[in-house]
Design an enzyme around this catalytic site. Structure first.
Site, PDB file in Angstrom:
ATOM      1  CB  THR A 102      -0.955   0.002   1.207  1.00  0.00           C
ATOM      2  OG1 THR A 102      -1.847  -1.106   1.097  1.00  0.00           O
ATOM      3  CG2 THR A 102      -1.756   1.291   1.273  1.00  0.00           C
ATOM      4  CB  SER A 319      48.404 -12.917   1.838  1.00  0.00           C
ATOM      5  OG  SER A 319      48.745 -13.131   3.189  1.00  0.00           O
ATOM      6  CB  SER A 320      47.707  -8.767   5.496  1.00  0.00           C
ATOM      7  OG  SER A 320      47.333  -9.827   6.371  1.00  0.00           O
ATOM      8  CE  LYS A 325      47.316 -17.613  -0.372  1.00  0.00           C
ATOM      9  NZ  LYS A 325      45.952 -17.132  -0.624  1.00  0.00           N
TER      10      LYS A 325
END
Length: 470
Positions: A102, A319-320, A325
């Protein structure tokens, strides 16, 4: 902020003076604020569809001579402006809402009414000249205007989804052509099976997705059956006998879609079967996309300790802590999108089942789920195509070396050597860590020329005559 006073069943409220929406939209904003954080206005196709339904209704009422020409013309002009892209910022109600839609229906009613008032030379809120309910919503109910509008929006959005899907299919097919000479091992159950080409593998991805073009279009056609004229529960109360046919005719004109009136409006009003079917098609596409992304991640695994058959475009450091990677982030995000689509399909299923008696009040969450699924699929396929598939390269030599070193090529010798000899050779090759090729020659089972002929790529990647007729 300047305001104007509007009233409804529950009393009076101050509405922003420059707003085209009115008091009932304002209540919807307040009641459902940030339920999902996604509003009607976030989906232009939805706003466009809502305006098309109101245009068709106004035209029908004008033809029936129950809506004065000046009001009808102002309403249709306002609708045409919205269809053209104007006033889309005036639809701030959250997609998920109570009231079976509505608030959405009143949002479009109020915006159209207030813009029509301006076109007639009146002020916003002077509803004695053009009323959201009496004029814009004439011969309608939320229960027929709302589902008809979201069905039309689904049709529009499906066209865009299919166009994006076709681009992704073309990208996979182009890679199939590029890699048609790259010989590699096929695998079943993650074990070496028989040789194939990487071109065949990527062409299979394209063919797998191509099936979904027809499936999506087939399911979208279910949305062409609508219940305009059903009004509240399907009995057609407060509508003229010829209203439905005239409204459907005008809806076809404004939308370009071949709408038909449901044969039983009492059945059609609570029925959500078309949404269930279309959502299932979205889920099917998501399942296939996720499977393909899983394959891309496997094929690119490594680079030194995995399959390393293909290279995905490097998009970001992976990756950290691990230098060098790089992760398959694009297939990963598409996987996650697909999981959401699968979950949305379950939402649609439960919502469709929850409709009681003559109305399904859970339609808003179905709308939200399907809109969300379409949008996420579009974005996901776009990212997958541009940032991943189009930049894939093949490690051709590595793939060929794995084929030649594989025990799986013994299958190609099976018609000539027989199953017992082939099994023995395979077992010995595995135990002694030697090649099938060398062992066949060592045992004198075939000459080098015979063996080379049988192990030609073209002999291993398609049906070939091996057996002599008896």
């Amino acid at each position: 902020m300047k305001t104007r006073i509007e009233h409804d069943l529950l009393g009076e409220k101050e509405v922003p003076a420059d707003a085209y929406y009115g008091i009932q939209t304002l209540r919807g904003i307040e009641n459902f604020q940030n339920i999902s954080g996604i509003t009607i206005g976030d989906y232009p196709n939805y706003v466009k569809a809502l305006a098309m339904v109101k245009w068709a209704a106004a035209k029908a009422n004008q033809e029936l001579e129950i809506l004065p020409d000046d009001i009808a013309n102002a309403i249709t002009r306002a609708c045409e402006e919205i269809i053209g892209g104007k006033l889309h910022d005036q639809f701030p109600v959250d997609l998920i809402q109570g009231g079976a839609g509505t608030s959405t229906n009143m949002n479009i009613n109020e915006v159209v009414a207030n813009r029509a008032l301006e076109l007639m030379g009146h002020q916003k809120g002077e509803y004695q000249y053009c009323h959201p309910n009496n004029h814009v919503n004439m011969s309608q109910s939320t229960n027929d205007a709302y589902p008809t509008s979201f069905k039309l929006a689904f049709i529009f959005m499906n066209e865009e989804l299919v166009a994006d899907l076709k681009l992704l299919i073309q990208a996979f097919r182009a890679k199939g052509e590029e890699f048609k000479e790259v010989l590699k091992m096929g695998r079943t159950q993650l074990q070496d099976a028989v040789p194939m080409t990487m071109g065949q593998e990527f062409e299979a991805f394209a063919a797998n997705l191509e099936e979904e073009v027809d499936r999506l279009n087939q399911m979208a056609k279910l949305f062409l059956e609508v219940n305009m004229g059903a009004t509240a529960i399907g009995t057609g109360i407060n509508s003229e006998p010829e209203y439905s046919s005239k409204c459907i005719k005008n809806l076809r004109i404004i939308s370009g879609e071949e709408f038909v009136l449901a044969s039983n409006l009492i059945e059609a009003t609570p029925d959500a079967g078309s949404s269930v079917m279309y959502s299932s098609a979205l889920k099917r596409l998501a399942v296939k996309l996720s499977k393909i992304c899983n394959d891309l991640r496997l094929l690119s695994s490594g680079p030194r300790c995995g399959l390393n058959e293909i290279n995905l475009p490097p998009m970001q450091p992976g990756s950290s802590i691990m230098p060098g990677k790089v992760n398959p982030v694009i297939p990963e995000v598409v996987n996650q999108i697909c999981y959401r689509i699968i979950g949305n399909d379950l939402t649609v299923t439960f919502a469709a089942e929850a409709g009681q008696l003559q109305l399904n009040v859970m339609e808003p969450v179905m709308v939200h789920a399907i809109f969300s699924s379409i949008k996420m699929l579009q974005k996901g396929m776009d990212r997958l195509r541009i940032l991943c598939v189009e930049g894939i390269t093949a490690n051709t030599q590595h793939c060929r070396e794995m084929v030649l070193n594989s025990i799986g090529i013994v299958t190609a010798l099976n018609p000539t050597l027989g199953y017992e000899n082939s099994s023995r050779i395979a077992k010995r090759a595995l135990k002694e860590n030697r090649s099938v090729y060398d062992l066949v020659l060592e045992e004198g089972l075939l000459t080098k020329d015979e063996l080379d002929q049988l192990l030609k790529p073209e002999s291993m990647i398609k049906p070939h005559k091996f057996y002599k007729k008896k």
